[in-house]
Design a protein around this motif. Structure first.
Motif, PDB file in Angstrom:
ATOM      1  N   ILE A   1      -6.455   5.373   5.819  1.00 26.66           N
ATOM      2  CA  ILE A   1      -5.881   4.871   7.067  1.00 26.66           C
ATOM      3  C   ILE A   1      -4.891   5.897   7.613  1.00 26.66           C
ATOM      4  O   ILE A   1      -4.414   6.771   6.892  1.00 26.66           O
TER       5      ILE A   1
ATOM      6  N   TRP B   1      -2.713  10.933   6.629  1.00 28.80           N
ATOM      7  CA  TRP B   1      -3.517   9.812   6.180  1.00 28.80           C
ATOM      8  C   TRP B   1      -3.049   9.305   4.816  1.00 28.80           C
ATOM      9  O   TRP B   1      -2.403  10.017   4.052  1.00 28.80           O
TER      10      TRP B   1
ATOM     11  N   GLY C   1      -7.507   2.535  -0.834  1.00 30.04           N
ATOM     12  CA  GLY C   1      -8.854   1.992  -1.004  1.00 30.04           C
ATOM     13  C   GLY C   1      -9.741   2.489   0.107  1.00 30.04           C
ATOM     14  O   GLY C   1     -10.881   2.901  -0.111  1.00 30.04           O
ATOM     15  N   VAL C   2      -9.194   2.443   1.325  1.00 25.96           N
ATOM     16  CA  VAL C   2      -9.803   3.108   2.480  1.00 25.96           C
ATOM     17  C   VAL C   2      -8.747   4.034   3.068  1.00 25.96           C
ATOM     18  O   VAL C   2      -7.543   3.809   2.917  1.00 25.96           O
TER      19      VAL C   2
ATOM     20  N   ASN D   1      -4.517   6.922   1.439  1.00 20.89           N
ATOM     21  CA  ASN D   1      -5.666   6.291   0.777  1.00 20.89           C
ATOM     22  C   ASN D   1      -5.202   5.024   0.082  1.00 20.89           C
ATOM     23  O   ASN D   1      -4.499   5.057  -0.918  1.00 20.89           O
TER      24      ASN D   1
END
Length: 384
Positions: free
Chosen positions: A114, A107, A111-112, A109
């Protein structure tokens, strides 16, 4: 004298958006979505908001499908190179400063959080279809070598995370494009035969190679354990083999007609792990039995055959290769998921299309169906 113009109705304004949609493909997706909602309600009604979230994810995927279906295949081709570059760049970023969960760095980061590897499920067939379209009529062996290198880069980065399930799906999509582009059978058969011989040798020498203390090269320890557990789940019935054993018990206990809707004991007594995601096929099999399985498999076969028919009828090489690869993604999803739940394939994180819970996977599937709809729509509009 004032001229009077008839104002088109809402139906007349929306009709062009609906014209050209492939009804058979939409019907196949509708049947699978209904089956997904049915079993999700049974297996997830007491699992928080899974059923409601599953329905929401389907609506989002449907909206994406509708929007993408309006984009002509020629416009889709323009997204191939940028999407591939962005996807590979994000995979490199994951390898450098990605987020690690449960021992896997998958994953990022921004900000979110993904998962960039999901992008490559669509970007990979787009890129390779674009590559072969640019070389239509002048294909050389080196072009296939370049295509393999384009495929190997993201697959290698995804396997390094490690994420065997996603790397398998990306690899299958890329190999489908290369195969449909005209790769000679003389180059396909040797690795296939070699793979079959390798599987036979692994099964034959399982007691030796899966003995305690033996380590395999290339594969991670957990991947080796998955294969050894597949060959003999009884080695660790309450640990690594628990998933496979419980999945097979649930499938077998369904019998011919199943135990009935919401009457699966293995499911509702929580013996089946991940009953709303990876192992939802076991829950479905327990409640609807062999007959329900045959109907579900028939739905997937119908979807795959319709996708291949769309690929066959497409007007350009790019559209044919893309449609064929996207269709094979659905085949790989369904075959790997049903195979791992049934105990004939190692357990990997691959959902069952339109059945399993999962927002990212559902969006990816909606995008793929939208592209198939776009290709079918373009062909129908040309014919009319």
């Amino acid at each position: 004298m004032a001229a009077v113009f008839d104002k088109p109705s809402l139906y007349q304004r929306t009709l062009p958006l609906l014209q050209g949609f492939d009804g058979l493909l939409a019907f196949a997706v509708f049947l699978l979505a209904c089956a997904g909602l049915l079993i999700m309600y049974s297996s997830g009604y007491d699992h928080g908001s899974r059923f409601v979230d599953h329905g929401r994810n389907m609506l989002i995927a449907g909206a994406i499908m509708f929007v993408v279906a309006q984009v002509p295949p020629q416009r889709l081709m323009a997204f191939a190179v940028p999407l591939y570059i962005v996807g590979v760049s994000l995979l490199v970023a994951v390898a450098i400063f990605g987020v690690t969960k449960k021992g896997a760095k998958r994953w990022l980061n921004v900000g979110v959080v993904i998962q960039p590897s999901e992008i490559l499920k669509i970007a990979m067939p787009l890129m390779l279809a674009w590559w072969f379209q640019k070389r239509e009529g002048q294909l050389r062996p080196l072009d296939f070598v370049a295509a393999v290198l384009l495929l190997a880069m993201p697959v290698g980065l995804i396997m390094k995370q490690p994420d065997l399930g996603t790397s398998l799906l990306v690899l299958a999509a890329g190999l489908a494009v290369i195969f449909f582009a005209g790769l000679s059978w003389k180059l396909i058969l040797p690795p296939v035969l070699l793979g079959l011989v390798g599987v036979f040798l692994v099964v034959w020498f399982e007691p030796q190679i899966c003995a305690d203390g033996v380590r395999w090269p290339i594969l991670h320890d957990y991947q080796q354990q998955r294969i050894c557990t597949l060959l003999d789940p009884s080695r660790d019935p309450l640990g690594k083999g628990f998933h496979i054993i419980q999945g097979m018990i649930a499938i077998g206990s369904g019998g011919i007609t199943g135990k009935g809707f919401m009457a699966g004991t293995q499911t509702h007594l929580e013996f089946i792990p991940e009953r709303t995601t990876d192992f939802i096929f076991a829950a479905y099999s327990e409640e609807f039995g062999l007959l329900g399985n045959l109907l579900l498999i028939a739905g997937f076969i119908f979807l795959i055959l319709r996708g291949l028919a769309i690929a066959l009828e497409a007007s350009t090489l790019f559209a044919r290769l893309l449609a064929g690869a996207l269709t094979m993604i659905f085949f790989t999803y369904a075959f790997v998921n049903m195979g791992m739940v049934s105990g004939i394939l190692p357990v990997v994180g691959v959902p069952l299309p339109f059945i399993s819970y999962g927002g990212t996977a559902m969006v990816t599937l909606g995008l793929a169906i939208g592209m198939l709809m776009s290709i079918a729509k373009a062909k129908r509009l040309v014919q009319t």
